[in-house]
Each structure stands twice: as C-alpha cells, then as structure tokens.
Design a protein around this motif. Structure first.
Motif, short mmCIF file in Angstrom:
data_model
loop_
_atom_site.label_atom_id
_atom_site.label_comp_id
_atom_site.label_asym_id
_atom_site.label_seq_id
_atom_site.Cartn_x
_atom_site.Cartn_y
_atom_site.Cartn_z
N ARG A 83 34.12 51.26 49.87
CA ARG A 83 35.57 51.13 50.13
C ARG A 83 36.01 49.67 50.06
NH1 ARG A 83 36.35 53.87 55.54
NH2 ARG A 83 34.18 54.40 55.39
N LYS A 84 35.20 48.78 50.60
CA LYS A 84 35.53 47.35 50.56
C LYS A 84 35.53 46.84 49.12
CE LYS A 84 34.31 42.87 52.44
NZ LYS A 84 33.40 42.11 53.28
N GLY B 256 40.89 46.31 43.59
CA GLY B 256 42.33 46.56 43.47
C GLY B 256 43.15 45.30 43.64
N ILE B 257 42.75 44.45 44.57
CA ILE B 257 43.47 43.19 44.78
C ILE B 257 43.31 42.28 43.57
CG2 ILE B 257 43.48 41.08 46.17
CD1 ILE B 257 42.83 42.85 48.59
N ALA C 86 36.05 48.60 46.39
CA ALA C 86 37.21 49.17 45.70
C ALA C 86 38.49 48.45 46.10
CB ALA C 86 37.33 50.66 46.00
N HIS C 87 38.60 48.08 47.37
CA HIS C 87 39.79 47.36 47.84
C HIS C 87 39.87 45.97 47.19
CE1 HIS C 87 43.05 46.50 50.57
NE2 HIS C 87 42.45 45.38 50.96
N VAL C 88 38.75 45.27 47.14
CA VAL C 88 38.73 43.93 46.52
C VAL C 88 39.05 44.04 45.04
CG1 VAL C 88 37.19 42.03 45.89
CG2 VAL C 88 37.18 42.92 48.22
#
Length: 129
Positions: free
Chosen positions: A38-39, A45-46, A41-43
């Motif tokens: 999840r981390k 996306g940013i 994927a979040h990075v």
C-alpha cells in the motif's frame, strides 16, 4: 412414440435440466495488500501526479512563449498538441523511473493527461496576468 421422437431430436431430460439451471458466478477473490504494498502504491501515485504536474507547468511556459495570448492560434489545438506530446513524454519517463506503464488503463492515462492539461492551463493563465 414419444420416446422415439425425443431420442431423434437429441433432447433428453438431463440436457433440459442443465440448460434451465441458473448461472452462478464465482465471487472474485480480492487480494489484500500488505502495508508495504500500500505504501509503495501510494508513493507511486504521488510520483505519477508530480511528474504530470511538472510536465504541465513546462507546457504552460512553452505555450506562453510560443503562443502568447493564444489569439492567433486556436487554444484547443495547442492543448491537443500538448496532450499528445505529454503522453509520449510520459511513456518514456515512467519506465526510466521504474513505473510500469503496462499497468495503466485508460482511466490512469486520462488522469495523468488531465493533470498535465490542468497545470498547463493554470500556468499559462498565471503568466498572461
């Protein structure tokens, strides 16, 4: 006589039961992501958003210096050119920074192109004032 006609047509009681049965779909198995996934994927996306925003700002500066106020050239033609160039630039940039573009669907490409166009228009507008 009835038994013979059923046999000739190929219809049996077993086939009729199978075709009349309701179709039950299996539920999709959703894989739970670990906190690390999840981390990541979040990075990712940013990073996608930041690169698209940066390309949009560069395009805004380019549009201002190339087209000025945009009175001689239709502004929508400039945006189409910017969107196409940004698409191909992102197709080169993302693999270079280890982002898989094969995972992008139409929704993903629409998102990053929207960010590019949005930042381009905002930058261009701010430079015109």
């Amino acid at each position: 006589m009835k038994k013979e006609s059923k046999k000739k047509s190929g219809g049996t009681k077993d086939n009729a039961d199978q075709s009349d049965a309701p179709v039950v779909s299996k539920p999709k198995i959703i894989k739970e992501k670990t906190p690390e996934e999840r981390k990541a994927a979040h990075v990712e996306g940013i990073v996608k958003t930041a690169i698209a925003a940066f390309i949009g700002m560069i395009a805004g500066f380019g549009a201002f210096y190339r087209f000025g106020a945009g009175t001689e050239t239709p502004w929508y033609a400039a945006l189409v050119i910017i969107a196409v160039l940004a698409y191909y630039a992102q197709r080169v940039i993302y693999p270079a920074i280890k982002i898989d573009t094969k995972e992008f669907g139409p929704k993903g490409w629409f998102y990053v192109e929207f960010i590019v166009i949005d930042f381009c228009l905002v930058t261009w507008t701010l430079l015109l004032n």
